[in-house]
Design an enzyme around this catalytic site. Structure first.
Site, PDB file in Angstrom:
ATOM      1  N   GLU A 282      16.233 -49.462 -19.219  1.00  0.00           N
ATOM      2  CA  GLU A 282      15.757 -50.303 -20.279  1.00  0.00           C
ATOM      3  C   GLU A 282      14.768 -51.425 -19.722  1.00  0.00           C
ATOM      4  O   GLU A 282      14.703 -52.304 -19.972  1.00  0.00           O
ATOM      5  CB  GLU A 282      16.992 -51.245 -20.930  1.00  0.00           C
ATOM      6  CG  GLU A 282      17.731 -50.099 -21.796  1.00  0.00           C
ATOM      7  CD  GLU A 282      17.013 -49.688 -22.973  1.00  0.00           C
ATOM      8  OE1 GLU A 282      15.939 -50.069 -23.246  1.00  0.00           O
ATOM      9  OE2 GLU A 282      17.503 -48.708 -23.343  1.00  0.00           O
TER      10      GLU A 282
HETATM   11  C1  LIG Z   1      21.564 -43.672 -15.972  1.00  0.00           C
HETATM   12  C2  LIG Z   1      20.388 -43.734 -16.486  1.00  0.00           C
HETATM   13  C3  LIG Z   1      20.115 -43.704 -17.960  1.00  0.00           C
HETATM   14  C4  LIG Z   1      18.997 -43.670 -18.554  1.00  0.00           C
HETATM   15  N1  LIG Z   1      18.694 -43.429 -19.884  1.00  0.00           N
HETATM   16  C5  LIG Z   1      17.392 -43.253 -20.402  1.00  0.00           C
HETATM   17  C6  LIG Z   1      17.275 -42.876 -21.569  1.00  0.00           C
HETATM   18  O1  LIG Z   1      18.065 -42.594 -22.541  1.00  0.00           O
HETATM   19  N2  LIG Z   1      16.045 -42.775 -22.274  1.00  0.00           N
HETATM   20  C7  LIG Z   1      14.912 -42.901 -21.560  1.00  0.00           C
HETATM   21  O2  LIG Z   1      13.808 -42.844 -21.742  1.00  0.00           O
HETATM   22  N3  LIG Z   1      15.044 -43.198 -20.070  1.00  0.00           N
HETATM   23  C8  LIG Z   1      16.319 -43.371 -19.582  1.00  0.00           C
HETATM   24  N4  LIG Z   1      16.494 -44.128 -18.479  1.00  0.00           N
HETATM   25  C9  LIG Z   1      15.508 -44.253 -17.703  1.00  0.00           C
HETATM   26  C10 LIG Z   1      15.326 -45.676 -16.879  1.00  0.00           C
HETATM   27  O3  LIG Z   1      14.487 -46.341 -18.309  1.00  0.00           O
HETATM   28  C11 LIG Z   1      14.099 -45.736 -15.779  1.00  0.00           C
HETATM   29  O4  LIG Z   1      14.774 -45.135 -14.617  1.00  0.00           O
HETATM   30  C12 LIG Z   1      13.502 -46.808 -15.757  1.00  0.00           C
HETATM   31  O5  LIG Z   1      12.640 -47.248 -16.589  1.00  0.00           O
HETATM   32  C13 LIG Z   1      12.784 -46.905 -14.295  1.00  0.00           C
HETATM   33  O6  LIG Z   1      11.874 -45.789 -14.081  1.00  0.00           O
HETATM   34  P1  LIG Z   1      12.018 -45.052 -12.739  1.00  0.00           P
HETATM   35  O7  LIG Z   1      13.381 -44.659 -12.678  1.00  0.00           O
HETATM   36  O8  LIG Z   1      10.994 -43.973 -12.981  1.00  0.00           O
HETATM   37  O9  LIG Z   1      11.727 -45.854 -11.507  1.00  0.00           O
HETATM   38  P2  LIG Z   1      10.092 -46.260 -11.348  1.00  0.00           P
HETATM   39  O10 LIG Z   1       9.396 -47.068 -12.328  1.00  0.00           O
HETATM   40  O11 LIG Z   1       9.539 -45.479 -10.185  1.00  0.00           O
HETATM   41  O12 LIG Z   1      10.530 -47.950 -10.401  1.00  0.00           O
HETATM   42  C14 LIG Z   1      11.127 -47.855  -9.282  1.00  0.00           C
HETATM   43  C15 LIG Z   1      10.737 -49.218  -8.660  1.00  0.00           C
HETATM   44  O13 LIG Z   1       9.685 -49.580  -8.598  1.00  0.00           O
HETATM   45  C16 LIG Z   1       9.393 -50.911  -9.325  1.00  0.00           C
HETATM   46  N5  LIG Z   1       8.115 -50.886  -9.999  1.00  0.00           N
HETATM   47  C17 LIG Z   1       7.566 -49.988 -10.753  1.00  0.00           C
HETATM   48  N6  LIG Z   1       6.370 -50.259 -11.114  1.00  0.00           N
HETATM   49  C18 LIG Z   1       6.263 -51.683 -11.033  1.00  0.00           C
HETATM   50  C19 LIG Z   1       5.141 -52.559 -11.049  1.00  0.00           C
HETATM   51  N7  LIG Z   1       4.113 -52.093 -11.769  1.00  0.00           N
HETATM   52  N8  LIG Z   1       5.334 -53.722 -10.372  1.00  0.00           N
HETATM   53  C20 LIG Z   1       6.144 -53.878  -9.542  1.00  0.00           C
HETATM   54  N9  LIG Z   1       7.242 -53.164  -9.523  1.00  0.00           N
HETATM   55  C21 LIG Z   1       7.117 -52.085 -10.035  1.00  0.00           C
HETATM   56  C22 LIG Z   1      10.518 -50.887 -10.231  1.00  0.00           C
HETATM   57  O14 LIG Z   1      11.005 -52.247 -10.862  1.00  0.00           O
HETATM   58  C23 LIG Z   1      11.659 -50.385  -9.422  1.00  0.00           C
HETATM   59  O15 LIG Z   1      12.382 -51.099  -8.723  1.00  0.00           O
HETATM   60  C24 LIG Z   1      17.804 -44.021 -17.776  1.00  0.00           C
HETATM   61  C25 LIG Z   1      17.946 -43.977 -16.395  1.00  0.00           C
HETATM   62  C26 LIG Z   1      19.104 -44.126 -15.760  1.00  0.00           C
HETATM   63  C27 LIG Z   1      19.410 -44.346 -14.256  1.00  0.00           C
END
Ligand SMILES: Cc1cc2nc3c(=O)[nH]c(=O)nc-3n(C[C@H](O)[C@H](O)[C@H](O)COP(=O)(O)OP(=O)(O)OC[C@H]3O[C@@H](n4cnc5c(N)ncnc54)[C@H](O)[C@@H]3O)c2cc1C
Length: 607
Positions: free
Chosen positions: A458
């Site tokens: 989220e």
């Molecule tokens: C158990 C679980 C349930 C989930 N359920 C859903 C769901 O039902 N539906 C859905 O759509 N998604 C879902 N998600 C996805 C979740 O919303 C994403 O994992 C989250 O938005 C982060 O995306 P990412 O994992 O690709 O990490 P990334 O976006 O790759 O981020 C990795 C790190 O980099 C940092 N970062 C990224 N961009 C920036 C920036 N511009 N500036 C500074 N720091 C940055 C982040 O803060 C983080 O620390 C779920 C995830 C999990 C683990």
């Protein structure tokens, strides 16, 4: 004070929730009807959720190539939850709802989250249906939303893709018009979707007759190119099984398939999925491509999705809070019975004396009081935000405008503060149990693992911080921060008149001034890169100031009857927060106001 008594105190003594019955929408309600909803949820949580928390953790969902299997206890819990009517609690009577205020709905749902968050309640389903009620066509509401409110269908939100998490503008799922008659489908303009959605919670299971996916995708332009940025994102409702205009299943499986389950650290009872849309595993009407119906206007998908995300963010904060509470209760019980060590008297320790229980050590009390201050404070914040949602829906024009502005600035805190600090509470609960806390013989390690998710989904912690400092506190000339400060000032004035709290009132005033000064200093050069490099310490400081304010406001209420032991506990938790926690903001705000570039300028090679 038991958890239930804390909830009752916050709802009735502090927020005066019973007065909501003066509003037309809630006229049939009373303290008795609110109590009976809370009683029902507390009972179902105790009987159908709590005993199965560990099973949901150890018996992970598994896929046999066709179906996803969950323990029988998860089916029973879901059936009891659907039967309670909580999915439609806030909805109109005409569609089977209870017209319950959001604040009571949140309080009622908190029992399930505390008992077994990994089994899952209905947050995604009711959030999905609420979005359709706000942005869907009457037919989409009838066919999809109403069947979700009844528990016949369940809902998901499909935003993330393997290559696009925080940066949703980079999604590549495509939606193309499905045939010449696509615009005249009774369920909405019909498209074919192709792409992969990662991390989708509850993306596949057998708990309900159908699964309603809300999917973000891009409609290519006339040259077949995807419009860059979030402007190109549209929203589609994509059922797992196709549905006729009367809501019955047509017998056709949509082209949505499970590529695999993700194996998680916690929240294990909820299947987390990688879904393939439109790869041709289940061709529909002779062709590959998942059928989806446009919700709202093309290009407005993310805006509509935010309807679901804001609600979801308060619910995520509440979930984090309840995990914190569960750990607090478990560690408090343990600390009251574990004998270990002896007090240090004037002559040192006397080994001939019996051991004391660990709750008698000041350091253990510190860990318990920290947990109490994080969790009760966070619960008060979540209920306050939910009360603002009620104001947004049923207040007069002024109250609605005010609630809207306050919610803008408070939502990132409501999501992220409990995610960080109630997780810290879980870590302290493990510490109170010592080595036992680190084993699977006690529940506290599971609470920590479950809670670790909340800083990630989220909108990660970092993204919430950017939203707060980069957008929420600067929009409309800083109106949000100004309104928050004037709201805090009202609390400060009331607390200043109470001897016990006047010192805290002064401290909060100074903290709020510091926060405002740091906000100005961060943006003083107008260079976003400089201001936002320390957005996370800013978020932490902002959260601590908000929680200090919430605690002071609760304490003003509690100070009316300070002779009660449990009320004295609330005043002590407030005092703890002001003495041990609030002073931390100076370190966080220090780097913000100096626009400290230690992190921003370090070359990659130097790591
Ligand atoms: C158990 C679980 C349930 C989930 N359920 C859903 C769901 O039902 N539906 C859905 O759509 N998604 C879902 N998600 C996805 C979740 O919303 C994403 O994992 C989250 O938005 C982060 O995306 P990412 O994992 O690709 O990490 P990334 O976006 O790759 O981020 C990795 C790190 O980099 C940092 N970062 C990224 N961009 C920036 C920036 N511009 N500036 C500074 N720091 C940055 C982040 O803060 C983080 O620390 C779920 C995830 C999990 C683990």
């Amino acid at each position: 004070m038991s958890y239930r008594r804390t909830v009752d105190f916050l709802l009735h003594d502090w927020l005066g929730v019973a007065s909501l019955r003066e509003r037309g929408r809630f006229a049939d309600h009373s303290r008795e009807t609110f109590d009976s909803v809370l009683d029902t949820c507390e009972r179902i949580a105790r009987e159908k959720y709590a005993p199965f928390n560990r099973i949901a953790d150890t018996e992970e969902p598994w896929f046999d190539g066709e179906k996803v299997h969950l323990p029988q206890s998860s089916h029973d819990a879901a059936a009891a939850f659907f039967g309670s009517g909580m999915l439609a609690a806030a909805q109109d009577y005409e569609i089977g709802g209870m017209q319950l205020p959001c604040v009571v709905e949140m309080a009622a749902n908190s029992f399930f989250a505390k008992a077994a968050i990994g089994i899952g309640g209905g947050m995604l389903t009711s959030g999905n249906a609420n979005l359709l009620m706000a942005h869907g066509t009457p037919m989409q509401q009838e066919v999809f939303a109403k069947n979700e409110f009844s528990g016949r269908f369940s809902g998901t939100m499909c935003l993330s893709e393997p290559q696009a998490g925080s940066s949703l503008s980079d999604i590549v799922t495509r939606a193309t018009a499905d045939g010449a008659d696509h615009a005249s489908d009774p369920l909405g303009p019909r498209y074919r979707l192709r792409g992969n959605k990662m991390w989708i919670s509850n993306g596949e299971h057998e708990l309900t007759e159908n699964i309603v996916h809300l999917v973000l995708a891009k409609i290519p332009d006339d040259d077949g190119q995807l419009v860059p940025g979030t402007r190109g994102i549209s929203l589609f409702v994509v059922p797992k099984k196709l549905v006729g205009a009367d809501g019955t299943l047509t017998g056709e499986r949509n082209d949505v398939s499970l590529a695999g389950l993700n194996h998680k650290l916690g929240y294990r009872g909820i299947p987390n999925t990688l879904l393939n849309f439109g790869e041709g595993k289940y061709p529909v009407r002779g062709a590959a491509g998942a059928i989806g119906y446009l919700v709202g206007r093309p290009g407005q998908g993310l805006r509509a999705m935010f309807h679901m995300m804001n609600e979801a963010r308060i619910a995520v904060g509440l979930g984090a809070t309840m995990l914190g509470f569960a750990g607090y209760e478990a560690s408090l019980e343990y600390a009251k019975s574990r004998p270990q060590g002896r007090p240090i008297g004037p002559g040192g320790k006397d080994a001939s004396k019996p051991q004391v229980r660990i709750i008698e050590h000041a350091d253990v009390k510190r860990m318990l009081l920290a947990q109490k201050s994080y969790c009760e404070g966070a619960l008060a914040l979540e209920l306050y935000c939910a009360r603002l949602v009620d104001e947004l829906h049923t207040g007069d024009d002024d109250a609605r405008a005010r609630a809207n502005v306050l919610l803008e600035v408070l939502t990132p805190i409501a999501k992220s503060w409990p995610s960080e600090w109630c997780l810290e509470a879980n870590s302290l609960a493990i510490q109170v149990l010592g080595g036992y806390g680190y084993t699977r013989d006690f529940p506290v390690e599971q609470y920590w693992r479950d809670n670790r998710l909340n800083m990630i989904h989220e909108g990660t912690h970092g993204i919430q911080a950017l939203d707060l400092l980069g957008r929420k506190v600067v929009m409309d000339g800083g109106a949000g921060l100004a309104l928050l400060r004037s709201t805090m000032a009202e609390t400060i004035a009331r607390a200043a008149a109470i001897d016990l709290l006047s010192g805290h009132a002064q401290a909060l005033g100074a903290a709020a001034d510091h926060l405002a000064a740091a906000t100005r200093a961060a943006w003083s050069t107008g260079v976003a890169d400089e201001a936002l490099a320390n957005a996370t310490p800013y978020l932490q400081a902002f959260g601590h100031v908000v929680l200090a304010w919430i605690w002071l406001d609760v304490a003003v209420c509690a100070a009316r009857s300070p002779s009660d032991d449990t009320i004295r506990g609330k005043l002590a938790a407030c005092r703890y927060f002001f003495h041990y926690e609030l002073p931390r903001i100076d370190a966080w705000l220090g780097v913000v106001e100096r626009r400290d570039d230690t992190c921003r300028t370090l070359a990659e090679e130097s790591f």
